[in-house]
Write an enzyme that holds these catalytic residues in place. Sequence first.
Site, PDB file in Angstrom:
ATOM      1  N   ASP A 193     -24.208 -69.016   9.158  1.00 29.71           N
ATOM      2  CA  ASP A 193     -25.648 -69.250   9.227  1.00 29.71           C
ATOM      3  C   ASP A 193     -26.406 -68.138   8.518  1.00 29.71           C
ATOM      4  O   ASP A 193     -26.172 -66.952   8.768  1.00 29.71           O
ATOM      5  CB  ASP A 193     -26.078 -69.328  10.693  1.00 29.71           C
ATOM      6  CG  ASP A 193     -27.576 -69.494  10.839  1.00 29.71           C
ATOM      7  OD1 ASP A 193     -28.082 -70.579  10.522  1.00 29.71           O
ATOM      8  OD2 ASP A 193     -28.243 -68.513  11.244  1.00 29.71           O
ATOM      9  N   GLU A 223     -23.897 -72.125   4.668  1.00 26.09           N
ATOM     10  CA  GLU A 223     -25.205 -72.765   4.814  1.00 26.09           C
ATOM     11  C   GLU A 223     -26.222 -71.992   3.992  1.00 26.09           C
ATOM     12  O   GLU A 223     -26.590 -70.864   4.325  1.00 26.09           O
ATOM     13  CB  GLU A 223     -25.626 -72.780   6.283  1.00 26.09           C
ATOM     14  CG  GLU A 223     -26.936 -73.499   6.532  1.00 26.09           C
ATOM     15  CD  GLU A 223     -28.048 -72.598   7.049  1.00 26.09           C
ATOM     16  OE1 GLU A 223     -29.133 -73.131   7.330  1.00 26.09           O
ATOM     17  OE2 GLU A 223     -27.840 -71.382   7.149  1.00 26.09           O
TER      18      GLU A 223
END
Length: 495
Positions: free
Chosen positions: A191, A231
């Site tokens: 993330d 991501e």
Amino acid sequence: MTHPIQLIAYADRLGGTIPALGEVVRDRFAGAFGGVHILPFFTPFDGADAGFDPDDHTTVDPRLGTWEDVRALSDDLDVMVDVIVNHVSARSPQFRDVIQNGDQSRYAEMFLTMGTVFPDGATEADLLRIYRPRPGLPFTPYPWGESTRLVWTTFTAAQVDIDVRSAAGSAYLISILDALRDAGTRMIRLDAVGYAVKTPGSSSFMTPETFAFIDELTALAHERGLEVLVEVHSFYRRQIEIAQRVDRVYDFALPPLVLFAAATGDHAPLARWIAERPENAVTVLDTHDGIGIVDVGPDAATGEPGLLDATQLDALVEAIHDATGGQSRAATGAAASNLDIYQVNSTFYDALRRDDRAYLAARAVQLFLPGIHQIYYVGALAGTNDMDLLGRTGVGRDINRHIYSDADVTRDLERPVVAALLELCRFRAGAPGLDGAFQSRLDDDGWLHMRWESASGWSELRARLDQGQAELRWARADGREHATADLLEQPPTDG
């Protein structure tokens, strides 16, 4: 990965606990999903950013379950878990120790300040070069022992950035990888990794130094048997570049291109992307965040044209706002406390005017692409914009983060569009030809064709997203052909 489709869900918002989430996937959605991406369940799961600001990334919030519960999910499901690379909560024990003890804290080197990144000072040009997904500069003044420092806070003041190059920062990340390995996790999502390395004089976003760090973290993950998903919301060519260096990358260009085709009838940008996109992608139409726009726009750094031009981007955003009756406008940008400058907040079902056939056609296109496919829990239930939750929190992304009761799930499973979507997922799990060669084309009459073929047979999708039409044809090795021209009324089966 043993199954091409995963459900993305918060345990507290679907099921209520980690074991209950497993029951929903295995029983209520039986056969539709072979994996689950559990959104942050760490301590606490309900912080300032819905779990993406953990106090302790290595513990399961006891209100949701235990590491044993996570391990039990992995017995028969592919489990993906987030590694929040860039930051930790300002409430974390490590940062609270720094607030109290300053440079004398053993964790002082774990956190970035303006001074540690720019030891000789920063010019106005240096600061303006920094890329941030929200307006303003990424610094927050915090007590630092007996002094005050400008702590680097890329996202919010509640999320303080880690110095991933420090010994303390590296040890912290390795402890997370070890905990996830021990819990039977098979895939991790990095993330916000694009922001993790700060390099003076650069944008500090997806720089060569960032790529080197991703390579190093991926190697550490592989040593522990973990597959890595990166991501990053960024220019589409950068996604292609990233895909060459990691196991998986998100196909964030897909959602806006599908919506653009549905709104305008112009499938050419989507067809172009299908021809160029990396095959080691994880496809999504919706996630816990908004619908990305930057992923199809021009390169912010160079101005290189994107998959859509500025006029097309404006038309797309306005089409979403119109489709939602203005609800997405109320949840996006300055109207919401999460000032994401590159996303529109709405459920995907609402962005398609709650048109069941258009929604199923969009999902069919997603599921026919190469890669692993993820469907967000709100999307799995064809959820609508939660204006009540948005009104209570004022957080734009909460419009697409409904908290489902058991009665909500029961009710939605009886809706034809939800039943048809789950049947489409079950079909995709065993469709013939999907272990073989993929090809696609756009006809002169605007129909998008996607076809898979192997020794096991073939499957073909023909779609017009603006008309909500999707036609499936397939045949197994015995040569017997099957077809459906209406996914809502006649979900695909071999019967």
